[in-house]
Design a protein around this motif. Structure first.
Motif, short mmCIF file in Angstrom:
data_model
loop_
_atom_site.label_atom_id
_atom_site.label_comp_id
_atom_site.label_asym_id
_atom_site.label_seq_id
_atom_site.Cartn_x
_atom_site.Cartn_y
_atom_site.Cartn_z
N VAL A 148 53.48 -7.14 23.08
CA VAL A 148 52.31 -6.85 22.25
C VAL A 148 52.35 -5.37 21.90
N ASP A 149 52.07 -5.05 20.65
CA ASP A 149 52.05 -3.66 20.21
C ASP A 149 50.79 -2.97 20.72
N PRO A 150 50.91 -1.96 21.60
CA PRO A 150 49.72 -1.29 22.11
C PRO A 150 48.88 -0.63 21.03
N ASP A 151 49.50 -0.29 19.89
CA ASP A 151 48.77 0.37 18.82
C ASP A 151 47.98 -0.61 17.95
N SER A 152 48.30 -1.90 18.05
CA SER A 152 47.55 -2.93 17.32
C SER A 152 47.64 -4.24 18.10
N PRO A 153 47.00 -4.30 19.26
CA PRO A 153 47.23 -5.42 20.18
C PRO A 153 46.56 -6.72 19.80
N TYR A 154 45.45 -6.68 19.04
CA TYR A 154 44.72 -7.91 18.70
C TYR A 154 43.84 -7.65 17.50
N PHE A 155 43.33 -8.72 16.90
CA PHE A 155 42.45 -8.59 15.74
C PHE A 155 41.14 -9.34 15.90
N GLY A 156 40.99 -10.06 16.99
CA GLY A 156 39.76 -10.80 17.23
C GLY A 156 39.35 -10.71 18.69
N HIS A 157 38.06 -10.73 18.94
CA HIS A 157 37.55 -10.69 20.32
C HIS A 157 36.39 -11.66 20.43
N MET A 158 36.43 -12.47 21.47
CA MET A 158 35.30 -13.35 21.75
C MET A 158 35.01 -13.33 23.25
N ARG A 159 33.74 -13.52 23.56
CA ARG A 159 33.31 -13.60 24.96
C ARG A 159 32.73 -14.99 25.19
N LEU A 160 33.31 -15.67 26.18
CA LEU A 160 32.89 -17.02 26.51
C LEU A 160 32.09 -17.01 27.80
N ASP A 161 31.07 -17.85 27.84
CA ASP A 161 30.28 -18.01 29.06
C ASP A 161 30.26 -19.49 29.42
N GLU A 162 30.83 -19.80 30.57
CA GLU A 162 30.86 -21.17 31.06
C GLU A 162 30.23 -21.22 32.44
N GLY A 163 29.03 -21.78 32.50
CA GLY A 163 28.35 -21.90 33.78
C GLY A 163 28.05 -20.57 34.42
N GLY A 164 27.74 -19.55 33.61
CA GLY A 164 27.42 -18.24 34.17
C GLY A 164 28.61 -17.35 34.37
N GLN A 165 29.83 -17.86 34.15
CA GLN A 165 31.03 -17.05 34.29
C GLN A 165 31.48 -16.57 32.91
N SER A 166 31.59 -15.27 32.76
CA SER A 166 31.92 -14.67 31.47
C SER A 166 33.39 -14.28 31.43
N PHE B 12 41.03 -12.20 23.68
CA PHE B 12 41.43 -11.51 22.47
C PHE B 12 42.44 -12.34 21.70
N LEU B 13 42.34 -12.37 20.38
CA LEU B 13 43.28 -13.08 19.53
C LEU B 13 44.20 -12.08 18.84
N GLY B 14 45.50 -12.37 18.90
CA GLY B 14 46.48 -11.50 18.28
C GLY B 14 47.63 -12.31 17.73
N LYS B 15 48.72 -11.61 17.45
CA LYS B 15 49.91 -12.26 16.89
C LYS B 15 50.91 -12.64 17.96
N ARG B 16 50.67 -12.19 19.19
CA ARG B 16 51.52 -12.56 20.32
C ARG B 16 50.64 -12.77 21.55
N THR B 17 51.20 -13.42 22.53
CA THR B 17 50.46 -13.72 23.75
C THR B 17 50.81 -12.73 24.85
N HIS B 18 49.80 -12.29 25.58
CA HIS B 18 50.02 -11.47 26.77
C HIS B 18 48.86 -11.74 27.73
N LEU B 19 49.15 -12.43 28.80
CA LEU B 19 48.14 -12.77 29.80
C LEU B 19 48.45 -12.04 31.10
N ALA B 20 47.47 -11.30 31.56
CA ALA B 20 47.58 -10.59 32.83
C ALA B 20 46.35 -10.92 33.65
#
Length: 324
Positions: A92-110, A114-122
């Motif tokens: 993922v390019d650190p200078d442009s890592p994503y273009f969308g952000h959403m926050r999900l809440d499921e049962g009180g857990q937030s 982030f949406l981008g052109k590549r996947t990076h899960l940590a």
């Protein structure tokens, strides 16, 4: 205008704007710090084996909707590991890592996604960047509005919750330049952040509502009538709506016909459809075996420039006259 807050507290639009900007800036700094630290630690090159092991362990504990993205990232890292010595590549390019952000809440857990052109899960760092073409969770971003309750089936399991926040962001050079949200279009100026008069950039059906008309006024002119040197427009992939994304991700149709008036986004849907198919059907639909046929050379040149930015290179673009 004022808006109601908790326990009778009145929250003004300016306070909401400042809160959104502060939040998005903080999240970007967190993601960039992680990505840059990973580069310094050699994760993208000498640390392939360690990251592959971490991904393998993460898959065993991941939520169903995250598994496809983790597997995709593992496959890509294995491919990069096989090319050691042939140059480094950032997931993922650190200078442009994503273009969308959403926050999900499921049962009180937030959870921030982030949406981008590549996947990076940590998982350990609390960072989830998913490829818009791949992750099932990206359907929530495109199919629901901020504040909506959602219910989707991931991996045979129904997941439900609330889309607490949904924002399109423009990041260039590692700097947050623009945020589009229900409050409006928040744009960085030399003098600070301003809110444009329009209620956020849109890319939806209907003449004059495509991305070409997303900004008010003349080209290079902001919504406040001030001519500016920077022309930071939102990432097109972040502006797709429910209907457009459904067309782009349609897996049931061999032939897809999209009709609409001038400026309704037909070309945008077509190009993203190509990117989606090239990603999901890469073995069967290789870019080098695809062809786009248009009516004039100007549009052909435009498409030839846009497709690589969507992660698709090698597609032949011809005018009808050339092809015939």
């Amino acid at each position: 205008m004022p808006h109601g807050g908790h326990a009778g507290v009145i929250v003004t639009d300016r306070e909401r704007q400042d809160s959104i900007i502060d939040e998005e800036t903080r999240l970007l700094e967190k993601v960039r710090a992680w990505l840059l630290t990973s580069v310094r630690n050699g994760v993208t090159f000498s640390g392939y084996d360690d990251e592959l092991i971490e991904l393998r362990d993460a898959i065993g504990e991941a939520l169903p909707e995250d598994v496809p993205s983790l597997v995709e990232q593992m496959t890509r890292l294995q491919s990069l590991a096989a090319q050691r010595g042939q140059g480094e590549e950032l997931p993922v390019d650190p200078d442009s890592p994503y273009f969308g952000h959403m926050r999900l809440d499921e049962g009180g857990q937030s959870k921030d996604v982030f949406l981008g052109k590549r996947t990076h899960l940590a998982p350990a760092a609390g960072i989830s960047i998913v490829d818009w073409r791949n992750a099932p969770v990206s359907r929530i971003y495109y199919s629901y509005e901020e504040g909506d309750d959602y219910e989707e089936r991931f991996g045979g399991k129904v997941r439900s919750g609330v889309l607490v926040a949904r924002r399109s962001v423009t990041i260039t050079g590692g700097v947050l330049r623009r945020v589009d949200c229900p409050l409006g279009s928040l744009v960085r100026r030399d003098s600070g952040w301003v809110r444009l008069d329009d209620a956020g950039a849109k890319l939806r059906g209907g003449q004059g509502t495509s991305v070409r008309a997303a900004a008010t006024g003349r080209l290079g002119e902001a919504g406040d009538g001030v001519f500016r040197a920077d022309k930071h427009l939102p990432e097109i992939s972040g502006l797709l709506d429910r209907t457009q994304f459904a067309l782009i991700s349609d897996d049931d149709s061999d032939v897809l016909i999209v009709q609409g008036s001038a400026g309704s986004g037909k070309t945008t849907v077509g190009l993203h459809r190509i990117a989606y198919l090239a990603y999901g059907e890469g073995r069967r639909l290789k870019p080098g075996r695809m062809m786009v046929i248009v009516l004039n050379r100007a549009l052909a040149n435009y498409i030839s420039d846009v497709l690589p930015s969507l992660g698709v290179s090698g597609v032949k673009v011809r005018t009808f006259e050339e092809w015939a």
